[in-house]
Write a protein that holds these residues in place. Structure first.
Motif, PDB file in Angstrom:
ATOM      1  N   ALA A 155       0.819  -1.213   0.000  1.00  0.00           N
ATOM      2  CA  ALA A 155       0.000   0.000   0.000  1.00  0.00           C
ATOM      3  C   ALA A 155       0.850   1.259   0.000  1.00  0.00           C
ATOM      4  O   ALA A 155       0.407   2.312  -0.448  1.00  0.00           O
ATOM      5  N   TYR A 156       2.088   1.162   0.489  1.00  0.00           N
ATOM      6  CA  TYR A 156       2.956   2.329   0.620  1.00  0.00           C
ATOM      7  C   TYR A 156       3.664   2.588  -0.704  1.00  0.00           C
ATOM      8  O   TYR A 156       4.459   1.778  -1.156  1.00  0.00           O
ATOM      9  N   GLU A 157       3.385   3.731  -1.305  1.00  0.00           N
ATOM     10  CA  GLU A 157       3.938   4.050  -2.622  1.00  0.00           C
ATOM     11  C   GLU A 157       4.969   5.156  -2.598  1.00  0.00           C
ATOM     12  O   GLU A 157       5.461   5.561  -3.637  1.00  0.00           O
ATOM     13  N   GLY A 158       5.262   5.719  -1.446  1.00  0.00           N
ATOM     14  CA  GLY A 158       6.215   6.818  -1.401  1.00  0.00           C
ATOM     15  C   GLY A 158       5.567   8.120  -1.828  1.00  0.00           C
ATOM     16  O   GLY A 158       4.350   8.264  -1.794  1.00  0.00           O
ATOM     17  N   PHE A 159       6.393   9.087  -2.225  1.00  0.00           N
ATOM     18  CA  PHE A 159       5.906  10.418  -2.569  1.00  0.00           C
ATOM     19  C   PHE A 159       6.280  10.762  -4.012  1.00  0.00           C
ATOM     20  O   PHE A 159       7.001  10.035  -4.665  1.00  0.00           O
ATOM     21  N   GLY A 160       5.795  11.894  -4.475  1.00  0.00           N
ATOM     22  CA  GLY A 160       6.220  12.433  -5.748  1.00  0.00           C
ATOM     23  C   GLY A 160       5.547  11.813  -6.953  1.00  0.00           C
ATOM     24  O   GLY A 160       4.455  11.248  -6.883  1.00  0.00           O
ATOM     25  N   ALA A 161       6.248  11.896  -8.077  1.00  0.00           N
ATOM     26  CA  ALA A 161       5.694  11.470  -9.362  1.00  0.00           C
ATOM     27  C   ALA A 161       5.358   9.986  -9.375  1.00  0.00           C
ATOM     28  O   ALA A 161       4.351   9.587  -9.961  1.00  0.00           O
ATOM     29  N   GLY A 162       6.182   9.161  -8.720  1.00  0.00           N
ATOM     30  CA  GLY A 162       5.903   7.720  -8.684  1.00  0.00           C
ATOM     31  C   GLY A 162       4.564   7.423  -8.037  1.00  0.00           C
ATOM     32  O   GLY A 162       3.781   6.615  -8.544  1.00  0.00           O
ATOM     33  N   HIS A 163       4.281   8.084  -6.931  1.00  0.00           N
ATOM     34  CA  HIS A 163       2.996   7.884  -6.263  1.00  0.00           C
ATOM     35  C   HIS A 163       1.843   8.365  -7.132  1.00  0.00           C
ATOM     36  O   HIS A 163       0.820   7.696  -7.271  1.00  0.00           O
ATOM     37  N   LEU A 164       2.000   9.543  -7.741  1.00  0.00           N
ATOM     38  CA  LEU A 164       0.922  10.078  -8.579  1.00  0.00           C
ATOM     39  C   LEU A 164       0.652   9.195  -9.793  1.00  0.00           C
ATOM     40  O   LEU A 164      -0.497   9.022 -10.197  1.00  0.00           O
ATOM     41  N   GLU A 165       1.693   8.611 -10.370  1.00  0.00           N
ATOM     42  CA  GLU A 165       1.496   7.700 -11.499  1.00  0.00           C
ATOM     43  C   GLU A 165       0.778   6.433 -11.056  1.00  0.00           C
ATOM     44  O   GLU A 165      -0.120   5.941 -11.753  1.00  0.00           O
ATOM     45  N   THR A 166       1.151   5.888  -9.908  1.00  0.00           N
ATOM     46  CA  THR A 166       0.474   4.692  -9.386  1.00  0.00           C
ATOM     47  C   THR A 166      -0.977   5.003  -9.052  1.00  0.00           C
ATOM     48  O   THR A 166      -1.876   4.210  -9.339  1.00  0.00           O
ATOM     49  N   LEU A 167      -1.223   6.171  -8.455  1.00  0.00           N
ATOM     50  CA  LEU A 167      -2.584   6.591  -8.138  1.00  0.00           C
ATOM     51  C   LEU A 167      -3.410   6.741  -9.412  1.00  0.00           C
ATOM     52  O   LEU A 167      -4.542   6.260  -9.488  1.00  0.00           O
ATOM     53  N   GLN A 168      -2.847   7.376 -10.438  1.00  0.00           N
ATOM     54  CA  GLN A 168      -3.572   7.548 -11.703  1.00  0.00           C
ATOM     55  C   GLN A 168      -3.887   6.197 -12.340  1.00  0.00           C
ATOM     56  O   GLN A 168      -4.972   5.989 -12.865  1.00  0.00           O
ATOM     57  N   SER A 169      -2.957   5.271 -12.282  1.00  0.00           N
ATOM     58  CA  SER A 169      -3.186   3.928 -12.818  1.00  0.00           C
ATOM     59  C   SER A 169      -4.319   3.232 -12.074  1.00  0.00           C
ATOM     60  O   SER A 169      -5.172   2.589 -12.688  1.00  0.00           O
ATOM     61  N   TYR A 170      -4.336   3.370 -10.744  1.00  0.00           N
ATOM     62  CA  TYR A 170      -5.411   2.759  -9.940  1.00  0.00           C
ATOM     63  C   TYR A 170      -6.760   3.366 -10.326  1.00  0.00           C
ATOM     64  O   TYR A 170      -7.739   2.653 -10.524  1.00  0.00           O
ATOM     65  N   ILE A 171      -6.805   4.686 -10.452  1.00  0.00           N
ATOM     66  CA  ILE A 171      -8.053   5.367 -10.814  1.00  0.00           C
ATOM     67  C   ILE A 171      -8.530   4.920 -12.185  1.00  0.00           C
ATOM     68  O   ILE A 171      -9.710   4.600 -12.378  1.00  0.00           O
ATOM     69  N   ASP A 172      -7.623   4.871 -13.166  1.00  0.00           N
ATOM     70  CA  ASP A 172      -7.999   4.459 -14.514  1.00  0.00           C
ATOM     71  C   ASP A 172      -8.515   3.023 -14.548  1.00  0.00           C
ATOM     72  O   ASP A 172      -9.390   2.692 -15.334  1.00  0.00           O
ATOM     73  N   THR A 173      -7.980   2.183 -13.684  1.00  0.00           N
ATOM     74  CA  THR A 173      -8.372   0.772 -13.659  1.00  0.00           C
ATOM     75  C   THR A 173      -9.692   0.538 -12.926  1.00  0.00           C
ATOM     76  O   THR A 173     -10.511  -0.254 -13.367  1.00  0.00           O
ATOM     77  N   HIS A 174      -9.927   1.245 -11.810  1.00  0.00           N
ATOM     78  CA  HIS A 174     -11.045   0.921 -10.923  1.00  0.00           C
ATOM     79  C   HIS A 174     -12.216   1.886 -10.953  1.00  0.00           C
ATOM     80  O   HIS A 174     -13.311   1.521 -10.533  1.00  0.00           O
TER      81      HIS A 174
END
Length: 183
Positions: A155-174
Motif C-alpha cells: 500500500a505504501y507508494e512513497g511520494f512524488g511522481a511515482g505515487h501520482l502515477e500509481t494513483l492515476q493507474s489505480y483510478i484508470d483501472t477501478h
C-alpha cells in the motif's frame, strides 16, 4: 506622522490564537450519502469550484486532483488506494481511519488483527454547522469513530511522481467515471 507608543487598553489587544498546520500531509476522503443528488452536486462543485480551493490558508492549495472519481463502493477503494507515504522503517504501523459512522464494515484484508473494531465511539467533534451567521456561528457535535488498520507493505507508494502515477493507474483501472477534478 509619528506613531504614538501607547499601550492598548485592557481587552483591546491583538487576539492571539494557537494554530496547528500540517506540512506534507496526505488525506483521502470517501464522501458517502443516501442522497445521490447531493453527491453529484458535491462532485460537480469539486470539479469546477467557483473559487480556488485552499487547505486552511491561501498559501496551501491542494496538490493533485481533488476529486478522484465517483464509485459504488467508496470504502473498499479507501483502503486499497496507494498511500502517499514511505514504508515505516521501524516496522508495520497502523493507519488511522476516521468516520462519523461505525467503521466495522471497512473492508480490510490484513493479517494483523485490528486494535479496535471501529464500531464504538472514540469521541466527538463539534464541527457540524448549525448557523453560518458571521457573528453567531454555531456548531453541534457529531460522533467520531476511529479504526486503526494494519495495511500491507504494497500500500505504501512513497511520494512524488511515482505515487501520482500509481494513483492515476489505480483510478484508470477501478473508477468507471471520468468525473474527476483536474485542479
Amino acid at each position: 506622522m509619528k506613531h504614538e507608543r501607547k499601550h492598548r487598553s485592557e481587552g483591546k489587544g491583538t487576539p492571539v490564537s494557537k494554530r496547528l498546520y500540517l506540512a506534507d500531509a496526505a488525506f483521502t476522503l470517501a464522501l458517502t450519502s443516501d442522497d445521490e443528488a447531493l453527491l453529484h452536486a458535491c462532485a460537480a462543485a469539486l470539479c469546477d469550484p467557483h473559487r480556488p480551493l485552499l487547505l486552511g490558508r491561501r498559501s496551501c492549495p491542494p496538490e493533485g486532483p481533488v476529486l478522484l472519481g465517483c464509485v459504488e463502493d467508496p470504502l473498499r477503494h479507501l483502503v486499497q488506494l496507494p498511500l502517499a507515504a514511505n514504508r515505516p522503517r521501524s516496522g508495520p504501523r497502523p493507519i488511522d481511519f476516521y468516520g462519523d459512522r461505525p467503521l466495522g464494515a471497512l473492508p480490510v484484508n490484513s493479517d494483523a488483527p485490528d486494535k479496535s473494531d471501529g464500531d464504538h465511539h472514540s469521541g466527538e467533534v463539534t464541527d457540524e454547522p448549525m448557523s453560518f451567521a458571521s457573528l453567531a456561528r454555531q456548531y453541534r457535535p457529531r460522533p467520531l469513530y476511529r479504526r486503526a488498520v494494519q495495511l500491507p507493505d504494497t500500500a505504501y507508494e512513497g511520494f512524488g511522481a511515482g505515487h501520482l502515477e500509481t494513483l492515476q493507474s489505480y483510478i484508470d483501472t477501478h473508477f468507471a467515471t471520468a468525473d474527476r477534478s483536474t485542479r
